[in-house]
Design a protein around this motif. Structure first.
Motif, mmCIF file in Angstrom:
data_model
loop_
_atom_site.group_PDB
_atom_site.id
_atom_site.type_symbol
_atom_site.label_atom_id
_atom_site.label_comp_id
_atom_site.label_asym_id
_atom_site.label_seq_id
_atom_site.Cartn_x
_atom_site.Cartn_y
_atom_site.Cartn_z
ATOM 1 N N SER A 158 0.854 -1.193 0.000
ATOM 2 C CA SER A 158 0.000 0.000 0.000
ATOM 3 C C SER A 158 0.890 1.243 0.000
ATOM 4 O O SER A 158 0.995 1.947 1.002
ATOM 5 N N PRO A 159 1.540 1.526 -1.132
ATOM 6 C CA PRO A 159 2.495 2.642 -1.165
ATOM 7 C C PRO A 159 1.786 3.986 -1.266
ATOM 8 O O PRO A 159 0.614 4.059 -1.665
ATOM 9 N N PRO A 160 2.491 5.058 -0.915
ATOM 10 C CA PRO A 160 1.911 6.387 -1.118
ATOM 11 C C PRO A 160 1.571 6.613 -2.585
ATOM 12 O O PRO A 160 2.221 6.067 -3.480
ATOM 13 N N HIS A 161 0.541 7.422 -2.821
ATOM 14 C CA HIS A 161 0.117 7.742 -4.181
ATOM 15 C C HIS A 161 -0.175 9.234 -4.217
ATOM 16 O O HIS A 161 -1.248 9.686 -3.822
ATOM 17 N N LEU A 162 0.816 9.992 -4.677
ATOM 18 C CA LEU A 162 0.683 11.439 -4.717
ATOM 19 C C LEU A 162 0.258 11.908 -6.098
ATOM 20 O O LEU A 162 0.570 11.284 -7.116
ATOM 21 N N GLY A 163 -0.473 13.031 -6.123
ATOM 22 C CA GLY A 163 -0.837 13.663 -7.382
ATOM 23 C C GLY A 163 0.003 14.910 -7.571
ATOM 24 O O GLY A 163 1.132 15.000 -7.091
ATOM 25 N N ARG A 164 -0.533 15.890 -8.273
ATOM 26 C CA ARG A 164 0.161 17.170 -8.426
ATOM 27 C C ARG A 164 -0.372 18.211 -7.446
ATOM 28 O O ARG A 164 0.251 19.272 -7.272
ATOM 29 N N HIS A 165 -1.511 17.914 -6.817
ATOM 30 C CA HIS A 165 -2.125 18.891 -5.926
ATOM 31 C C HIS A 165 -1.204 19.241 -4.762
ATOM 32 O O HIS A 165 -1.143 20.387 -4.323
ATOM 33 N N GLU A 166 -0.490 18.260 -4.264
ATOM 34 C CA GLU A 166 0.298 18.443 -3.045
ATOM 35 C C GLU A 166 1.383 19.511 -3.219
ATOM 36 O O GLU A 166 1.658 20.301 -2.305
ATOM 37 N N LEU A 167 2.002 19.549 -4.414
ATOM 38 C CA LEU A 167 3.101 20.488 -4.641
ATOM 39 C C LEU A 167 2.648 21.935 -4.516
ATOM 40 O O LEU A 167 3.417 22.795 -4.060
ATOM 41 N N ASN A 168 1.431 22.221 -4.925
ATOM 42 C CA ASN A 168 0.935 23.595 -4.843
ATOM 43 C C ASN A 168 0.985 24.102 -3.410
ATOM 44 O O ASN A 168 1.432 25.228 -3.144
ATOM 45 N N TYR A 169 0.526 23.274 -2.472
ATOM 46 C CA TYR A 169 0.491 23.682 -1.065
ATOM 47 C C TYR A 169 1.884 23.713 -0.452
ATOM 48 O O TYR A 169 2.209 24.605 0.345
ATOM 49 N N VAL A 170 2.728 22.751 -0.810
ATOM 50 C CA VAL A 170 4.087 22.711 -0.264
ATOM 51 C C VAL A 170 4.892 23.900 -0.781
ATOM 52 O O VAL A 170 5.609 24.564 -0.018
ATOM 53 N N HIS A 171 4.805 24.197 -2.082
ATOM 54 C CA HIS A 171 5.521 25.343 -2.644
ATOM 55 C C HIS A 171 5.079 26.638 -1.982
ATOM 56 O O HIS A 171 5.902 27.512 -1.688
ATOM 57 N N LYS A 172 3.775 26.765 -1.760
ATOM 58 C CA LYS A 172 3.255 27.978 -1.129
ATOM 59 C C LYS A 172 3.824 28.145 0.279
ATOM 60 O O LYS A 172 4.194 29.249 0.686
ATOM 61 N N ALA A 173 3.917 27.034 1.025
ATOM 62 C CA ALA A 173 4.472 27.103 2.376
ATOM 63 C C ALA A 173 5.921 27.551 2.354
ATOM 64 O O ALA A 173 6.357 28.362 3.183
ATOM 65 N N ILE A 174 6.690 27.060 1.394
ATOM 66 C CA ILE A 174 8.109 27.437 1.304
ATOM 67 C C ILE A 174 8.242 28.886 0.859
ATOM 68 O O ILE A 174 9.048 29.661 1.405
ATOM 69 N N GLU A 175 7.445 29.284 -0.132
ATOM 70 C CA GLU A 175 7.496 30.663 -0.604
ATOM 71 C C GLU A 175 7.170 31.648 0.510
ATOM 72 O O GLU A 175 7.759 32.730 0.609
#
Length: 384
Positions: free
Chosen positions: A12-29
């Motif tokens: 049961s491995p993680p399954h990431l989409g592209r949505h996650e990057l939007n929030y992570v990038h915003k947090a770093i920015e």
């Protein structure tokens, strides 16, 4: 062929989409990498909406959430907490953190969750011994709803608060109500193998505003209301980080899609493994009102119909680089809990002796599923 000739199929491995990057990038920015931040508040709001509850505190793990949940229910040294034996150790370990003792209860064969009959037996016996349990820790195993009407009726009859461990059951429902929302407090896990993940994380949910406030207080080192660092009771460093919460926000957008796919995978296995000798896709029927997220598809072997054991089957799948795992080993059979009270035990011990979990990740393709089915067929046909 050798196992390394195949790409690894994980359970049961993680399954990431592209949505996650939007929030992570915003947090770093925005330089919001510390624990608190907009992603954290947003993730908690997302969980509240999905779980149908008023309050949520995102935490570092599901285990941390269970620990705080037990503390909220007043569990402390010398207390006893009713708990299923057929579950992962993370359900019961927090009972020990509190200085309390788990009292294990057997499963029933239909949902594999806590047996209401054994639960009543345990309650009556502990009370007769002068030791009324402090709380009930209820688990929904592999995403399958427990027998909620019977168990909640018993909890009400005995005035017993319920901590609902829905770590494996995000997206499952009973009578159209999300699991995790039936207890005084509920718990979710976002570990890497769960239906949604933050890489590591969990959450505590409740409809009680006072319990929500106390959870936030305890999870952030129990800092008193003062301009300086003042502490009057033990606290914990249990909050989820703003970056990991960003992953969670993206994952939550995919919840319905992920549940749909897990259920499709379960249906595929059920259809294509139906004629394999001695093998049954387990938990096949959902009780009236129940809807499971089908987190993992599980199978049972019938020793009257096949000489293949679960361990032999697991080893054969490993030769094809396919990960499968035994069902949870009952906690009353673990060395850690060898002297712990147990009510029943035959049902969950039998399930452990006969069962396996199959790869169920939502990114699996038709070819992946066929590879698993062919490997199972090879092992079972060779034994005939």
């Amino acid at each position: 062929m050798r196992s390394q000739d195949y790409d690894r199929l994980y359970l049961s491995p993680p399954h990431l989409g592209r949505h996650e990057l939007n929030y992570v990038h915003k947090a770093i920015e925005d330089n919001w990498v510390a624990p608190a931040g907009p992603n954290l508040a947003g993730f908690e709001a997302d969980i509240c909406q999905a779980a149908g509850v008023a309050h949520c505190v995102a935490l570092s793990s599901g285990t941390a959430a269970i620990h705080l949940g037990l503390l909220l229910l007043g569990v402390g040294p010398g207390d006893e907490v009713l708990c299923p034996s057929f579950t992962f150790v993370a359900t019961a370990n927090p009972i020990l953190y509190c200085g309390a003792t788990p009292v294990f209860v057997d499963s029933e064969a239909e949902t594999w969750n806590m047996c209401p009959q054994r639960l009543r037996e345990a309650l009556d016996d502990r009370i007769a011994r002068g030791k009324k349990p402090k709380a009930l820790l209820l688990v929904h195993l592999y995403g399958m709803p427990a027998r909620l009407p019977e168990i909640l009726a018993l909890a009400a009859e005995y005035a017993l608060p319920v901590l609902e461990d829905a770590a494996e059951a995000l997206g499952s429902r009973f009578d159209e109500q999300p699991l995790g929302s039936f207890g005084t407090v509920g718990v979710f896990s976002f570990n890497g193998n769960k239906i949604l993940t933050t890489s590591g994380g969990g959450a505590l949910v409740t409809n009680d505003a006072a319990l929500d406030r106390q959870t936030r207080f305890l999870a952030t080192q129990a800092k008193d209301d003062a301009p300086h660092y003042q502490h009057s009771e033990v606290g914990y460093n249990y909050r989820l980080s703003n970056i990991l919460a960003g992953i969670g926000r993206g994952q939550m957008e995919l919840l319905d899609e992920r549940v749909k796919r897990r259920r499709e995978i379960f249906g595929w296995y059920r259809k294509h493994l139906a004629n394999l000798p001695g093998l049954t896709v387990a938990l096949a029927e959902e009780r009236p009102g129940s809807r499971s997220n089908r987190w993992l598809t599980t199978i049972l072997l019938n020793p009257d119909e096949t000489a293949v054991t679960p361990e032999a089957l697991r080893r054969h799948l490993e030769t094809r680089n396919i990960e499968c795992r035994p069902l949870w080993k009952p906690l009353h059979l673990q060395p850690l809990f060898e002297h712990t009270p147990m009510y029943g035990g035959a049902v969950c011990a039998d399930l452990f002796a006969r069962g396996l979990c199959l790869p169920s990740g939502t990114a699996m393709t038709e070819a992946d599923l066929r590879r698993v089915a062919e490997a199972l067929q090879e092992a079972l046909q060779e034994a005939l």
